[in-house]
Motif scaffolding. Structure first.
Motif, PDB file in Angstrom:
ATOM      1  N   PRO A  41     -42.030  82.209  82.014  1.00 57.65           N
ATOM      2  CA  PRO A  41     -41.412  82.007  80.810  1.00 57.65           C
ATOM      3  C   PRO A  41     -40.602  83.244  80.337  1.00 57.65           C
ATOM      4  CG  PRO A  41     -43.858  82.197  80.696  1.00 57.65           C
ATOM      5  CD  PRO A  41     -43.599  82.473  82.021  1.00 57.65           C
ATOM      6  N   TYR A  70     -44.427  84.537  75.183  1.00 63.28           N
ATOM      7  CA  TYR A  70     -44.176  84.089  76.287  1.00 63.28           C
ATOM      8  C   TYR A  70     -45.188  84.552  77.658  1.00 63.28           C
ATOM      9  CZ  TYR A  70     -40.185  83.308  74.076  1.00 63.28           C
ATOM     10  OH  TYR A  70     -38.983  82.687  73.177  1.00 63.28           O
ATOM     11  N   TYR A 395     -46.666  82.690  89.006  1.00 61.16           N
ATOM     12  CA  TYR A 395     -45.256  82.621  88.785  1.00 61.16           C
ATOM     13  C   TYR A 395     -44.472  83.307  89.963  1.00 61.16           C
ATOM     14  CZ  TYR A 395     -46.665  81.465  84.114  1.00 61.16           C
ATOM     15  OH  TYR A 395     -47.098  80.873  82.708  1.00 61.16           O
TER      16      TYR A 395
END
Length: 513
Positions: A41, A70, A395
């Motif tokens: 993000p 974030y 991620y």
């Protein structure tokens, strides 16, 4: 016989096919996993510039604030440059250890590329290159190995005694000392003696030392400063912020110094009928010896680039860390008293602190660790680049992404540290946390294959200088400055400096002989 040969060939083919299948399946699963992984993000992006408007003059602080929204693996778009910022020990472990193989190379830096330093530098070369491995080997064996550290112990001790002599003279005159200049002179002389067998600094001419210290800090600031050319490669020709020119000018000054020593040593060797054994020489002697012969792996120009890495990193970070430690102690008088009491108790009748005494000073070591936590020399470490798609904490970090580890933010994370903004060395007492790259909440020197090779020298130098200053002197701030009002502003670059140098008055202690 033919039957046996046929079976052998059949088994060999089966083995090769099995290996191919396993490798292909592993790669497919890894690609599938990465494809399924989400992009980190990050904040909304503006057209063309992306998130450049959010960087600010202190990127380590800006990124730390953004990560509160974030998360510890955050994605930014800085012009054309995809960037991921790491701000947790768990994510740092993934980068520095788990995926170190794929995340250990360097991104492009316009200031570095402007004089082709990336082709010869220990700091910026790819970790897979033969030259990088050679520089790493030479620095480890000829400078920072346990044997070399022991052999050069007396040299470091002599330079620290010179520092104490200068402080004694200032104490007699009751003068406030520019701590930054004095400490830089000490580390400069330690490094220059190791490399060239000479002292490049003089305490009698601290103001004239501006040339060396300002050159080194100028290089670090220009390399670390946000640069439009790093975000938009087509702007490199224009050097809009002047970073490339500043780096080239300062590096050329250093190169002129190095060339002087190189030329002098070559001339001296030419005049000698019986060259001395290279083992009796300094680091430059050893390097020049390796340039001889038809199969030499590097030349004197390569040596200049190699020396610039060692010289800038070695002088700048150690002196700055001790200055930050002294500033924190002067801001926290009770902590200083506690550190001095421990030193006086352990050192006893001796007037001088020895390196061997440091292991008996756990509170002093805790002071140094606490300084590294609050004031890491390189707040974002040196940028890394992903060589392939890598998954970090679920991620996906895509190939060619710049990866920044915000060790400054990790050191001030309230989920990791209690009272994170307070200078409390006690937090390290009774704990095995160190700065050697294995404890990811405290990695001021980085970790993995890119860990700072000069770590052994830096830790010894910082502890010895700080202990010696605290043992030999009491300290007070200049008239009109209260401890709680001491300026702690910082200037961002590749390394983090105190904006306004610390000045303090040494008061000589009277130790029994």
């Amino acid at each position: 016989m033919d039957t046996m040969l046929g079976k052998t060939l059949f088994l060999l083919v089966c083995f090769i096919l099995s290996c191919f299948f396993i490798i292909s399946t592993t790669r497919y699963r890894r690609r599938k996993s990465l494809t399924a992984a989400a992009t980190p993000p990050g904040p909304p992006r503006l057209p063309i510039i992306g998130n450049i408007n959010l960087v600010g003059k202190d990127p380590h602080r800006s990124f730390a604030n953004l990560s509160k929204t974030y998360g510890p693996v955050m994605s930014l778009k800085l012009g054309c440059l995809n960037t991921v910022v790491i701000t947790s020990p768990e994510a740092a472990r993934e980068v520095l250890r788990t995926h170190d193989q794929f995340l250990s190379n360097r991104g492009s830096n316009n200031s570095i590329n402007s004089f082709n330093h990336q082709e010869r530098s220990l700091v910026w070369l790819p970790s897979s290159s033969a030259r990088w491995k050679l520089w790493r080997k030479l620095s480890a064996t000829l400078l920072f190995s346990p044997q070399r550290m022991e052999a050069t112990k007396d040299l470091r001790m002599k330079k620290v005694k010179d520092l104490l002599s200068f402080m004694s003279e200032s104490s007699e005159r009751k003068e406030a000392v520019d701590i930054s200049r004095a400490l830089f002179t000490t580390t400069l002389n330690i490094i220059s003696s190791l490399l060239f067998s000479v002292d490049l600094g003089s305490y009698d001419r601290l103001k004239e030392l501006n040339g060396f210290q300002d050159t080194v800090t100028g290089v670090m600031e220009a390399i670390g400063n946000p640069d439009a050319a790093n975000y938009f490669p087509f702007l490199r020709f224009f050097d809009l912020q002047g970073n490339s020119k500043k780096v080239k000018d300062n590096i050329e000054r250093l190169f002129r110094v190095f060339r002087g020593f190189i030329d002098a040593k070559i001339a001296e060797k030419t005049l000698r009928s019986n060259p001395k054994d290279v083992t009796d020489g300094d680091f430059l002697d050893a390097l020049l010896h390796l340039t001889e012969g038809d199969e030499a792996e590097f030349n004197t120009n390569d040596i200049e680039h190699f020396l610039s890495d060692l010289f800038t990193a070695g002088t700048d970070t150690s002196s700055s860390t001790v200055e930050w430690a002294m500033a924190e102690l002067l801001s926290n008088p009770k902590t200083m008293e506690k550190a001095q009491a421990e030193i006086d108790h352990v050192i006893g009748q001796k007037c001088i602190v020895q390196e061997s005494d440091i292991s008996e000073l756990p509170y002093l070591q805790a002071v140094v660790k606490e300084t590294f936590r609050l004031h890491p020399p390189a707040p974002l470490l040196v940028p890394r680049k992903a060589e392939s798609d890598v998954e970090v904490l679920g991620y996906m970090v895509r190939k060619d992404t710049q990866v920044l580890i915000n060790v400054w933010a990790i050191g001030r994370d309230p989920s990791v540290w209690e009272n994170p903004s307070q200078f409390e060395p006690e937090r390290f007492l009774g704990k095995e946390i160190d700065v050697k790259g294995r404890d990811y909440e405290l990695t001021p020197f980085g970790g993995g294959r890119r860990i700072c090779p000069g770590l052994p020298l830096a830790v010894k130098t910082v502890n010895l200088m700080l202990a010696s200053l605290l043992h030999s002197f009491d300290w007070k701030l200049p008239k009109g400055i209260n401890p709680e009002e001491l300026d702690m502003d910082e200037t961002f670059g590749l390394t983090l400096h105190k904006t306004n140098p610390l000045h303090a008055i040494p008061i000589k202690k009277r130790h029994p002989n």
